[in-house]
Enzyme design. Structure first.
Site, PDB file in Angstrom:
ATOM      1  N   HIS A  51       1.870   2.319  -3.305  1.00  0.00           N
ATOM      2  CA  HIS A  51       0.884   3.200  -3.957  1.00  0.00           C
ATOM      3  C   HIS A  51       1.062   4.641  -3.492  1.00  0.00           C
ATOM      4  CE1 HIS A  51      -1.323   0.098  -5.976  1.00  0.00           C
ATOM      5  NE2 HIS A  51      -1.799  -0.465  -4.870  1.00  0.00           N
TER       6      HIS A  51
ATOM      7  N   GLU B 190       0.824  -1.211   0.000  1.00  0.00           N
ATOM      8  CA  GLU B 190       0.000   0.000   0.000  1.00  0.00           C
ATOM      9  C   GLU B 190       0.861   1.267   0.000  1.00  0.00           C
ATOM     10  OE1 GLU B 190      -2.893  -0.414  -0.757  1.00  0.00           O
ATOM     11  OE2 GLU B 190      -3.256  -2.480  -0.176  1.00  0.00           O
TER      12      GLU B 190
HETATM   13 ZN    ZN Z   1      -2.668  -2.258  -4.582  1.00  0.00          ZN
END
Ligand code: ZN
Length: 261
Positions: A200, A197
């Site tokens: 990202h 995450e």
């Molecule tokens: Zn992802």
């Protein structure tokens, strides 16, 4: 990507698509492409930190845990949160990205432990969030519906035209079971979902974004093309794009195999 529908055939206790990040907008893709070509001015993304390619990036981190009143004291304890921070630091260290843990904060709040399931979540997040746009805020919650929201998600770098709201809502929200030693559906987690995450958060896309063998992929030159994904498995030797160089990048944190190997 949670808008993708997926038929797996068997009921899974883990979400069918564990990353809750939405597919990048066309503007985001264009900005990443511009970044790859120029790495300079003219991009519309809101830069998190300034620097050059030889700089070590250091990111301040604030961790907020929200547990339910029925949870034990061990749930998302400071020790657990620090072990999650250590996993994050370890995985990014080879890339000259370091993190500094500024603080951990553990709260008991039945409503906000629901994360995005609670209508007041964004207000809570905005109130708790600390630091500027170059500061990483990690939220862990115990009662968020992962079938809807995935195991977690982070905000991609936003459009600077979004103003203060872009910063106010910036950060990552993960389900509590994703931390090292967390358990869900009979599976013990290693903390790798936060690594994914936060990728990202740094603007990385999924290795399979595009879902084909001929598109721009994840816009990273040395990522082999990948047309498909599987969840938490270890498909060694898979080659979904046999006419393109390289096997599927299943050990890339931005693939979904992640916790499977
Ligand atoms: Zn992802």
């Amino acid at each position: 990507m949670f808008i993708l529908s997926l038929l797996i055939g068997t009921a899974l206790a883990v979400p069918s698509n564990w990353c809750g990040n939405k597919a990048p907008t066309s503007e985001h893709r264009e900005a990443i492409q511009a970044l790859r070509v120029a790495e300079t001015a003219g991009i519309s993304l809101h830069r998190r930190q300034s620097g050059n390619s030889s700089s070590t990036i250091n990111v301040p981190v604030y961790i907020t845990a929200v547990v339910n009143t029925t949870d034990s004291e061990e749930m998302l304890s400071e020790t657990v949160l620090k072990s999650q921070f250590d996993v994050l630091s370890d995985r990014f260290a080879p890339y000259n990205i370091t993190f500094t843990l500024k603080s951990t904060n553990r709260m008991i709040d039945d409503d906000n432990s629901k994360g995005f399931d609670y209508y007041g979540w964004n207000s809570f997040k905005a109130a708790q969030r600390k630091g500027d746009y170059g500061t990483l805020n990690l939220f862990y919650v115990t009662n968020m519906d992962d079938q809807t929201w995935g195991s977690g998600s982070c905000t991609l770098p936003g459009d600077a035209s979004g103003g203060p709201l872009v910063t106010m809502l910036d950060g990552c929200t993960m389900n509590a079971y994703t931390v090292p030693g967390g358990v869900s559906g009979g599976k013990t987690y290693k903390g790798e979902i936060t690594v994914h995450e936060v990728g990202h958060w740094f603007s990385l896309l999924h290795t399979f974004d595009g879902d084909n063998c001929t598109g721009p992929g994840d816009y990273i030159d040395d990522t082999p093309q990948e047309a498909t994904w599987e969840l938490n498995v270890c498909p060694i030797g898979r080659d979904s794009c046999p006419d393109q160089p390289g096997l599927d990048p299943i050990t890339n944190y931005m693939d979904y195999a992640g916790e499977g190997w």
